[in-house]
Design an enzyme around this catalytic site. Sequence first.
Site, PDB file in Angstrom:
ATOM      1  N   ASP A 164       8.823  23.183 -25.380  1.00 42.69           N
ATOM      2  CA  ASP A 164       9.760  22.624 -24.424  1.00 42.69           C
ATOM      3  C   ASP A 164       9.208  21.239 -24.086  1.00 42.69           C
ATOM      4  OD1 ASP A 164      11.817  22.503 -22.392  1.00 42.69           O
ATOM      5  OD2 ASP A 164      10.267  22.975 -20.920  1.00 42.69           O
ATOM      6  N   ARG A 165      10.043  20.346 -23.575  1.00 48.33           N
ATOM      7  CA  ARG A 165       9.526  19.008 -23.258  1.00 48.33           C
ATOM      8  C   ARG A 165       9.042  18.923 -21.806  1.00 48.33           C
ATOM      9  NH1 ARG A 165      12.694  13.356 -22.796  1.00 48.33           N
ATOM     10  NH2 ARG A 165      12.679  14.083 -20.648  1.00 48.33           N
ATOM     11  N   ASP A 166       9.979  18.865 -20.867  1.00 43.76           N
ATOM     12  CA  ASP A 166       9.619  18.655 -19.462  1.00 43.76           C
ATOM     13  C   ASP A 166       8.842  19.848 -18.908  1.00 43.76           C
ATOM     14  OD1 ASP A 166      11.016  16.190 -19.492  1.00 43.76           O
ATOM     15  OD2 ASP A 166      12.900  17.264 -19.204  1.00 43.76           O
ATOM     16  N   ASP A 209       7.018  17.298 -15.370  1.00 40.73           N
ATOM     17  CA  ASP A 209       8.434  17.375 -15.043  1.00 40.73           C
ATOM     18  C   ASP A 209       8.702  16.672 -13.718  1.00 40.73           C
ATOM     19  OD1 ASP A 209      11.082  17.951 -14.696  1.00 40.73           O
ATOM     20  OD2 ASP A 209      10.872  20.121 -14.943  1.00 40.73           O
ATOM     21  N   HIS A 210       9.049  15.384 -13.815  1.00 39.62           N
ATOM     22  CA  HIS A 210       9.386  14.609 -12.626  1.00 39.62           C
ATOM     23  C   HIS A 210      10.891  14.660 -12.351  1.00 39.62           C
ATOM     24  CE1 HIS A 210       5.394  13.046 -12.115  1.00 39.62           C
ATOM     25  NE2 HIS A 210       5.382  12.466 -13.297  1.00 39.62           N
ATOM     26  N   CYS A 238      19.797  19.638 -25.886  1.00 39.94           N
ATOM     27  CA  CYS A 238      21.111  20.100 -25.456  1.00 39.94           C
ATOM     28  C   CYS A 238      21.527  19.298 -24.236  1.00 39.94           C
ATOM     29  CB  CYS A 238      21.089  21.584 -25.115  1.00 39.94           C
ATOM     30  SG  CYS A 238      22.655  22.125 -24.382  1.00 39.94           S
ATOM     31  N   ARG A 268      22.025  25.459 -25.293  1.00 40.85           N
ATOM     32  CA  ARG A 268      21.306  25.372 -24.021  1.00 40.85           C
ATOM     33  C   ARG A 268      20.486  26.649 -23.815  1.00 40.85           C
ATOM     34  NH1 ARG A 268      20.899  22.652 -19.415  1.00 40.85           N
ATOM     35  NH2 ARG A 268      20.498  23.830 -17.522  1.00 40.85           N
ATOM     36  N   LYS A 269      19.172  26.459 -23.683  1.00 45.23           N
ATOM     37  CA  LYS A 269      18.321  27.623 -23.419  1.00 45.23           C
ATOM     38  C   LYS A 269      18.756  28.240 -22.083  1.00 45.23           C
ATOM     39  CE  LYS A 269      14.843  24.850 -23.879  1.00 45.23           C
ATOM     40  NZ  LYS A 269      13.497  24.291 -23.739  1.00 45.23           N
TER      41      LYS A 269
END
Length: 184
Positions: free
Chosen positions: A10-12, A18-19, A91, A109-110
């Site tokens: 996952d990215r953020d 995760d801002h 997504c 979308r997860k």
Amino acid sequence: MKLHKALFLDRDGVVNVDHGYVYQSEKFEFIKGIFSTCKTFFDAGYKIIVVTNQSGIGRGYYTEAEFKALTQWMKTQFSDHDIKIADVYFCPHHPKKALPEYLKQCDCRKPAPGMLLQGIKEHNIDPEQSIMVGDKLSDMQAAQKAGIATRVLVRSGQSFGESAKQHADLVIDSIDDLTKRLPL
């Protein structure tokens, strides 16, 4: 056809702090240890693939072009650490809060597995040899639906309910712990 193993991220909250709706490089803060962890897996033959919900696009906070520019910058930062990001899937949709063209229930979308399944197909990935690292229940659910063998929940400063932990094979405090807990 040779199947590959992948480290899906996952990215953020996993790659970067995760801002909330980050789309500019000057606000993109890499998680401590992300490069060393990814380098270990990359050197062990894993393809590195990022799968990220980006409803900020759908909500009109930033454009797909701005997201793609940030993604290219991010991939360059990994490349500077001798790590190739095989792909980044995103997504832009949201089922309730989005501009009309992005307002939909989709299969990407997860917690839906669409992005993972696309990565598996396009990169000849063996899900039974692969790992998904996420920081939310939806990441674990998507990985489970896609048949990813190892699902890792990273706290990234968050606390989880039992349901998130029940869908994970491993819960770690930071990305640095991944190589300690999953020796290659």
